[in-house]
Each structure stands twice: as C-alpha cells, then as structure tokens.
Enzyme design. Structure first.
Site, PDB file in Angstrom:
ATOM      1  N   CYS A 207      -4.861  -3.746   3.138  1.00  0.00           N
ATOM      2  CA  CYS A 207      -4.516  -3.415   4.524  1.00  0.00           C
ATOM      3  C   CYS A 207      -5.632  -3.683   5.545  1.00  0.00           C
ATOM      4  O   CYS A 207      -5.869  -4.830   5.918  1.00  0.00           O
ATOM      5  CB  CYS A 207      -4.054  -1.965   4.592  1.00  0.00           C
ATOM      6  SG  CYS A 207      -3.087  -1.572   6.085  1.00  0.00           S
TER       7      CYS A 207
ATOM      8  N   GLU B  60       0.844  -1.188   0.000  1.00  0.00           N
ATOM      9  CA  GLU B  60       0.000   0.000   0.000  1.00  0.00           C
ATOM     10  C   GLU B  60       0.886   1.247   0.000  1.00  0.00           C
ATOM     11  O   GLU B  60       1.932   1.289   0.643  1.00  0.00           O
ATOM     12  CB  GLU B  60      -0.879  -0.018   1.254  1.00  0.00           C
ATOM     13  CG  GLU B  60      -1.882   1.104   1.339  1.00  0.00           C
ATOM     14  CD  GLU B  60      -2.724   1.029   2.610  1.00  0.00           C
ATOM     15  OE1 GLU B  60      -3.840   1.550   2.613  1.00  0.00           O
ATOM     16  OE2 GLU B  60      -2.239   0.448   3.607  1.00  0.00           O
TER      17      GLU B  60
ATOM     18  N   LYS C 227     -10.607   0.296  -1.774  1.00  0.00           N
ATOM     19  CA  LYS C 227     -10.596  -0.197  -0.394  1.00  0.00           C
ATOM     20  C   LYS C 227     -11.941   0.057   0.287  1.00  0.00           C
ATOM     21  O   LYS C 227     -12.434   1.192   0.310  1.00  0.00           O
ATOM     22  CB  LYS C 227      -9.470   0.494   0.375  1.00  0.00           C
ATOM     23  CG  LYS C 227      -9.260  -0.005   1.799  1.00  0.00           C
ATOM     24  CD  LYS C 227      -8.089   0.748   2.418  1.00  0.00           C
ATOM     25  CE  LYS C 227      -7.789   0.305   3.833  1.00  0.00           C
ATOM     26  NZ  LYS C 227      -6.689   1.113   4.419  1.00  0.00           N
TER      27      LYS C 227
END
Length: 308
Positions: free
Chosen positions: A179, A64, A137
């Site tokens: 993440c 990321e 995300k």
C-alpha cells in the site's frame, strides 16, 4: 457471495527469456470488501482460490487486510496472531490445496517484542504451502486527509526494516511491498536492483487519495522500473452496519480499482466491480526485457546515456 470473474488476454509472440520463470503464466489480482467477520472473509478467499484454480491461475494476489478489516486499531491488535499460530497455517493450506502461489498482504501479525503493537505483514506462500517470505511494511500510513479522516498506522504498527525480493520462483522474481510503500519510488528502484521482475502492491487505498493518486503511482512504478505491477485492492464500504449500530461516524470506504500494469505503464487489466472478483491475465515474463530494449533505443536516439 457472488463471485465475478473478469478474464482478460494479453498475448504477443515473443521468445522466451533466461531464468527459471516460465515464458508466460496466468496471474490474478483480487478485489474484495473485507470486514471484521474473519470467517466470512475466509469463505470469500476460498471461493476466489477455487475460481483461480479453474482459470489456470498460477499467482493469486490478495489485497491488504484481506483476512480482517475492523473498526480501528484495537480490533486489529485483538485479531493479530503470531505466524506460528493457526491463522497463517489456515491460509497457507489453501496454496497447497489449490496449487497456487499466494500473495497474502497485509496480515495483522503480533509483534515479537513487548511494544503491544503489530506488524503489517505481506506473506508469499508457494504451491507446497511453504512460506517464501514475510515482509513487514516499511512506510506506515500517517496522514491527515484534507476535509477527511486522519490515519495513524504507526500508533499501533511497527515499521519494517528490510526489503524483500523472492527470486527464481516459477512466476519470476517478486518484489514485495504494501500500500503506502507505493509513494516511495526509491524503494522500488532498490527492489528492481535486487532483481525484481514483478512488483506486488496489495492495498486498501482511501477513496480521496485513491481517486487522486492510485493509478498514476502504480503506472509510475511500472515505467520507472520496467516491471509488471500487480495491485490487488480493497473496494467499497466496510462494516457499514457495525458503524451505524455503534454510531462511530461514516464507515471506512476503499477505492478499489485492482489492476495489472505492464512495464510500458499500460493498465492491461482492471476490476470493474465491488463484488469479490478476480482479474486474470497472462503475464509474459520476457515482456519487460523487450520494453527495456525499446526504451534504450529511444533514449539512445535522443542522446541520453541513461535508461531511466
């Protein structure tokens, strides 16, 4: 910039499975310390692509914020571009030049609406330089770390709404995430239901939460879903000189520990340095099928009708 190559081998004699994926291929996860100097970051990426090509890697995964990691939300918003611009084209060209599948996640993408926010986007590119997917995300990092810093990703980032699995690539079916998503097991169960064989989890985990939870979360997602997990991570102190010059307090520090985990939950490869490095491993695309069979036998022996 020194490039440290960390080669590993994981070989067993297994029959090839069904589908288009090769029985085995080399995958690599990157560990790096990105900064607000996007040209320096690009140079590091190019060097790692060169190393990956030399090692025969087919799938190369970046962490990321690999392209840019600034001092805060405003810098991320200023760096962001729409993906019709030069930023993504520049990185996609590397996939074609080095004949790699590239996992690029997340990149700061300028949103299409008028919110002034960005998307945290995980893009997969094939060896022809074509975009296979663009995942936004879903679970944003809004956290107050005890005796630490506060993070509010939602203050400048739009949450995604759609799950993504890239199917029938040469490297198998790829479940895409970023993440903080890793803390939500139901998401990965759905990705597995959609056909994912490998779970890609690029990250920039904070030090405190990383030390406590990084590995256990990744291993859990691997075991629960009987998938390989490929987790590329940021590592070390970011922009230390700029933080000191601007007197903005302690610099951001990432936990690192990029790793590859098999469907049994074993960490079979791990980065051991903060320098830009690759962790290279041969992935057996039939291995998950074998592990599932073993677990089914074990659970059947104990009278369970459920696999997980």
């Amino acid at each position: 910039v020194p490039f440290v190559l960390a080669p590993f081998s994981y070989e067993e004699n297994m029959a090839s499975g069904e589908g288009k994926a090769a029985p085995s291929f080399k995958a690599a996860v990157v560990q790096m310390t990105a900064s607000s100097d996007h040209e320096k970051n690009f140079e590091i990426v190019v060097g790692l692509c060169e190393d990956a090509k030399k090692e025969g890697v087919k799938l190369l995964c970046f962490p990321e914020c690999f392209a840019f990691l600034g001092l805060g939300a405003e810098e991320s918003k200023a760096f962001a571009q729409k993906f019709s611009g030069d930023l993504l084209k520049r990185y996609a060209s590397l996939a074609k030049k080095y004949q790699l599948y590239l996992s690029l996640g997340g990149i700061q993408e300028k949103a299409d609406d008028d919110s002034g926010k960005i998307a945290n986007s995980h893009v997969l590119v094939d060896p022809q330089g074509q975009i296979l997917c663009n995942y936004h995300k879903i679970h944003l990092f809004d956290v107050d770390v005890p005796n630490g810093r506060s993070f509010r990703e939602s203050s400048f980032t739009l949450a995604g709404k759609e799950l993504v699995v890239v199917k029938n690539a040469e490297v198998g079916n790829l479940g895409v995430s970023i993440c903080y998503d890793v803390r939500f097991p139901e998401m990965y169960a759905k990705l597995r239901e959609m056909g994912a064989q490998l779970l890609l989890i690029p990250a920039a985990f904070a030090m405190k939460t990383g030390m406590a939870h990084w590995e256990v979360l990744l291993r859990s997602r691997a075991v629960e879903n009987q998938c390989y997990v490929l987790a590329a991570a940021q590592s070390g102190v970011h922009n230390a000189k700029r933080y000191k010059e601007m007197k903005k307090g302690p610099p951001r520090e990432s936990y690192g520990n990029s790793c590859i985990i098999d469907p049994w939950g074993t960490v079979i490869a791990r980065a051991t340095t903060d320098s830009p490095c690759l962790v290279v491993l041969s992935i057996l695309t039939t291995h998950a099928v074998v592990i599932v069979s073993v677990l089914a036998c074990v659970l059947a022996y104990y009278g369970s009708s459920r696999l997980l």
